[in-house]
Design a protein around this motif. Sequence first.
Motif, short mmCIF file in Angstrom:
data_model
loop_
_atom_site.label_atom_id
_atom_site.label_comp_id
_atom_site.label_asym_id
_atom_site.label_seq_id
_atom_site.Cartn_x
_atom_site.Cartn_y
_atom_site.Cartn_z
N ASP A 122 -57.11 -18.93 11.00
CA ASP A 122 -58.11 -17.94 11.39
C ASP A 122 -58.78 -18.36 12.69
OD1 ASP A 122 -57.51 -16.63 9.06
OD2 ASP A 122 -59.26 -17.38 7.96
N LYS A 154 -60.88 -13.21 14.19
CA LYS A 154 -59.73 -12.63 13.51
C LYS A 154 -59.43 -13.38 12.22
CE LYS A 154 -57.31 -11.04 17.70
NZ LYS A 154 -56.07 -11.17 18.49
N LEU A 169 -56.20 -14.27 9.73
CA LEU A 169 -54.75 -14.26 9.59
C LEU A 169 -54.39 -13.85 8.16
CD1 LEU A 169 -51.95 -14.95 10.83
CD2 LEU A 169 -52.21 -17.21 9.75
N TRP A 189 -52.93 -10.09 12.35
CA TRP A 189 -54.35 -10.42 12.48
C TRP A 189 -55.19 -9.22 12.10
CZ3 TRP A 189 -55.18 -15.39 13.35
CH2 TRP A 189 -54.28 -16.15 14.10
#
Length: 536
Positions: free
Chosen positions: A10, A14, A16, A25
């Motif tokens: 991460d 964003k 992941l 993302w």
Amino acid sequence: MAPSGKSLADTEDKILVGAGEQPAWLTLAFANRHGLVTGATGTGKTVSLQVMAEGFARAGVPVFAADIKGDLSGISRPGEAKDFILKRASDLGLTYQADEFATVFWDVFGEQGHPVRATVTEMGPLLLARMLDLNDVQEGVLNVAFRVADENGLALIDMKDLRALLDAIIPEAGKKGADAAADPLAPIRKAAQSFGNVTRATVGTIQRQLLVLENQGGTKFFGEPALALKDFMKTDRDGRGMINILVADKLLQNPRLYATFLLWMLSELFEELPEVGDLAKPKLVFFFDEAHLLFNDAPKALMDKIEQVVRLIRSKGVGVYFVTQNPLDVPDRVLGQLGNRVQHALRAFTPRDQKAVAAAAETFRPNPKLDTGKVIMELGKGEALVSFLEGNGTPAMVERVLIRPPSARIGPITPEERKAIMDASPVKGKYDTEIDAESAYEVLQNRIAGTAATAEASSGGVLGKLGDIAATIFGTNVKRGQLSTTQVIARNVARSVTDKVVGGIAADLGKQVGGSLGSSIGRTLVRGALGGLLRR
């Protein structure tokens, strides 16, 4: 393999969610544009939900999620480095690290989490009518009842308040003139009739539906202390978002109550939170599992409200993510508001299934490298097609990805672990004891009791009535041979009172009659009937 061969994680802006040829993302700045997680049973929807919830929590965003099967409770405990988890992390270029997240458990029934309550007034007639499955006429009468309560200052907190109010608006058949004027609830009945024809039969139907709801445990939902939604929007001491889990396995046995309760929560968030526009990250993310229950047989007025809340709550900084099996479960006018998509496998065994696959494929931005409709049916467990908003808020091309493994435990926690978490909860003690405050039920009962007392006084006065009661108890209006044991004792008490009034009666009375009976008869009956001869 990871798309670039580099380790993924991460970032500040964003989350992941997974990776294929490209990483998937979820941008926090677009997370309040809502989302949809769909797929057949057993394809990994709950794990995807957990991965996103963990990502939001790490980013400092509080989360609310309904836990249908109990599996999501594991997010409160550290994960385990099992072989399949380590392999999945390695395939994605991730360094696996076990983690746990601060969690608060909630339960409408107060059994596996802190009780969640709302007042009847907060629920409102529209959602309550949905909960009770009322028709248009019955919903109209319910609206009349709420209007009468507002105009007469009657607080509707729990079920007995609503029942008392419905009884109060029933027209009294056969009462005219002086009898009607003497009715303590006449102004309320008259006010109800001024709004329309309120019939005994319609009110009776609503009362029966309330009984059904009570039998399903709905009584526990209405009352005080009512839930303060700010308790959902907290962070822990490390600045990570708290994860609020609604224990919903039992609640789901009444699907209408479940759906209406979650919609009420969304509506309250929409009404209470200020406008904030587009933020760098949401103030709260709300996961609505088994979302199809919200839309099943929903009347137009309710659908309009759902669409309004979903469309406008974005500007309050709240992201709503619907979780369901089939994208066809969500109406088009709501589906169009859901910008972030995670699609797990669908099986096309029936014509409706084939239609669902086609509909799901058409909602994604096409990727020339993928036959979306074909891939949806080929996805394995833990795989998904994803498309998240990017750039200036446009959907990314659909990608086939492996969902990253959660950092916390996958699966339920034990009852002992749950108890330990609840004992350390930041809201422990705030909601656990119900409060029965004075409200519509007590006010209406006092009006009836006040009228009865006035009528009693006009027909001989309170002392006269007490004298009659005393005469019956002491046996002065009963023949000697017909005295009951209680009357014999009471007569002896009265004689003792007369003989010993100067020397102090209470102690002697206790010796002759016994503590409990002496106290009851002496202080309550004798004192009243004989003009207050006994004093404490």
